[in-house]
Design a protein around this motif. Structure first.
Motif, short mmCIF file in Angstrom:
data_model
loop_
_atom_site.label_atom_id
_atom_site.label_comp_id
_atom_site.label_asym_id
_atom_site.label_seq_id
_atom_site.Cartn_x
_atom_site.Cartn_y
_atom_site.Cartn_z
N HIS A 137 -43.83 62.62 5.21
CA HIS A 137 -43.44 61.98 3.77
C HIS A 137 -41.99 61.68 3.65
O HIS A 137 -41.20 62.58 3.79
N PRO A 138 -41.91 60.39 3.06
CA PRO A 138 -40.09 60.27 2.75
C PRO A 138 -39.56 61.02 1.91
O PRO A 138 -38.25 61.49 2.20
N LEU A 139 -40.31 61.47 0.93
CA LEU A 139 -39.51 62.52 0.05
C LEU A 139 -39.41 64.02 0.85
O LEU A 139 -38.38 64.61 0.02
N ALA A 140 -40.00 64.17 1.75
CA ALA A 140 -39.76 65.40 2.22
C ALA A 140 -39.06 65.46 3.40
O ALA A 140 -38.29 66.40 3.96
N ARG A 141 -38.55 64.09 3.87
CA ARG A 141 -37.62 63.80 5.04
C ARG A 141 -36.39 64.79 5.06
O ARG A 141 -35.90 65.47 5.84
N GLU A 142 -35.75 64.73 4.04
CA GLU A 142 -34.42 65.23 3.85
C GLU A 142 -34.22 66.65 3.91
O GLU A 142 -33.44 67.42 4.64
N PHE A 143 -35.43 67.36 3.18
CA PHE A 143 -35.32 68.61 3.15
C PHE A 143 -35.87 69.18 4.52
O PHE A 143 -35.48 70.22 4.94
N GLU A 144 -36.83 68.54 5.35
CA GLU A 144 -37.20 68.81 6.84
C GLU A 144 -35.70 69.09 7.62
O GLU A 144 -35.64 69.85 8.46
N THR A 145 -34.99 67.92 7.47
CA THR A 145 -33.68 67.91 8.20
C THR A 145 -32.82 69.30 7.91
O THR A 145 -32.28 69.92 8.90
N LYS A 146 -32.92 69.61 6.80
CA LYS A 146 -32.19 70.76 6.46
C LYS A 146 -32.58 72.08 6.93
O LYS A 146 -32.13 72.94 7.26
N VAL A 147 -33.95 72.19 6.98
CA VAL A 147 -34.96 73.07 7.47
C VAL A 147 -34.46 73.30 8.95
O VAL A 147 -34.28 74.64 9.69
#
Length: 404
Positions: A59-69
């Motif tokens: 999901h585009p809104l989850a992309r940045e957080f996944e990168t940080k994880v």
């Protein structure tokens, strides 16, 4: 005490603090994805590596957080390897912006964690939506900004303490997190960054050697982009140069995009230069992508007027360095610039969006250099009293580290 610094691009904001703590007898190590061990050779610098990419079709809104994880996991695994070699930190000092410290308290639950609380994103009153030329008010844009804080919230919750470089940047954070924060700027080395009446800058391509006798306007940013007011400055230049026929403009900055919305094509650097190029004499506008630090300080030392414009956002080192070098700063009437510059006392302030006011202030400063001398001296005094590396910033950091 065993101290672990964590920063994607170490040393970053810790370039002075880490060696200072090492000199005080602490055992210091650093961890980062692109950490530079050459800059601080006495400190054990370790790099973590990313072993996986992002999930396809996430999901585009989850992309940045996944990168940080992903980064946080890799960082924790590298920290675990350090622990197996005997380095178990008593204190972790981390910049949370890229996600690295997310799992470090799970790995080292008894370690004290100090996070560098640089900025907390909000949809009102800060950088987002400030400039109508680049406003994005859709639900998706707001949701993306809100989600951007997820990593920061987790880091702040895990932290025992935090440090913000200015009062305003601390105030961007939630009330409950603010109670953990101390305001300590990274510091300016005022012994190195100081007025120099003999400073000069050579421009071999133009066969120029410039000094304080010349009418020099300076503007600098890591990248020349709207967040740092490049578009407002470049649009004011035709009038400034028409009114000041002896003035030269030295602009330092790359063509990338560090903050905000990326241009649809090309770079903001070239896009806004093209907008006014038919009204500018190219012989009087000198563009430089990067300068060695010593050369950059020389640039500030010969500046008759340094322009610093910014959205309400993170304060740049360059503005404080300009003041420390004795330059007259014409800055935007925005936070956190207003926390440092008082209009007419240690610099000048203008409306970020008012190109006419900017042109008037710059031209007046160039026309009456003697009238600006008290402001230049006051600017230097401001840095000495509030931002000096050795008298203010490092002592405050050391107290926080050693006394809690």
């Amino acid at each position: 005490m065993k101290i672990l610094f964590v920063h994607q691009n170490f040393p970053g904001q810790f370039r002075h603090l880490a060696p200072a703590l090492l000199a005080r007898g602490h055992q210091v190590a650093a961890l980062g994805q692109h950490a530079d061990g050459a800059e601080l050779p006495d400190i054990a610098v370790h790099r973590y590596t990313i072993e996986r990419g992002q999930t396809p079709n996430i999901h585009p809104l989850a992309r940045e957080f996944e990168t940080k994880v992903i980064r946080a996991e890799a960082c924790a695994q590298s920290a675990q390897a350090l622990a197996s070699e005997g380095f178990v930190p008593d204190l972790i000092v981390a910049h949370p912006g890229w996600g690295e410290p997310l799992y470090l308290k799970d790995l080292f639950p008894t370690a004290r964690l100090i996070v560098y609380a640089e900025f907390y994103y909000r949809a009102q009153g800060q950088d987002w939506g400030f400039d109508a030329e680049f406003s994005a008010s859709s639900l998706t844009a707001r949701a993306s900004l809100h989600t951007k804080n997820a990593n920061l919230l987790l880091a702040l919750e895990a932290a025992d303490q935090g440090v913000s470089p200015t009062q305003w940047q601390a105030l961007t954070h939630p009330d409950w997190a603010r109670a953990k924060l101390s305001v300590i700027h990274d510091g300016i080395d005022t012994e190195r960054v100081c007025p120099n009446p003999n400073a000069s800058v050579s421009i071999p391509s133009r066969q120029l050697k410039l000094g304080l006798r010349d009418e020099i306007i300076t503007f600098a940013s890591r990248n020349l982009e709207p967040v740092r007011g490049y578009h407002r400055f470049i649009r004011a230049l035709p009038e400034i140069l028409a009114r000041r026929p002896k003035a030269l403009v030295l602009i330092v900055g790359g063509g990338g995009c560090s903050y905000g919305t990326r241009p649809k094509e090309g770079s903001y650097r070239q896009q806004y230069l093209r907008e006014v190029q038919d009204r500018l004499d190219p012989r009087r506008v000198i563009m430089m992508e990067r300068l060695p630090y010593a050369a950059f300080i020389n640039l500030l030392q010969i500046s008759r007027c340094h322009v610093y414009l910014t959205y309400p956002f993170v304060l740049s080192w360059s503005m404080l360095e300009a003041m420390s070098a004795g330059a007259l700063v014409v800055g935007s009437r925005t936070a956190p610039v207003q926390e440092v510059i008082s209009d007419g006392e240690n610099g000048h302030l203008v409306d970020f969006f008012d190109s006419q006011e900017l042109a008037n202030k710059v031209c007046d400063a160039l026309a009456r250099p003697e009238a600006q001398v008290p402001l230049r001296r006051a600017a230097r005094r401001t840095i000495l009293e509030r931002f000096d590396l050795h008298r203010c910033s490092l002592p405050a950091w050391v107290r926080l580290v050693e006394q809690g």
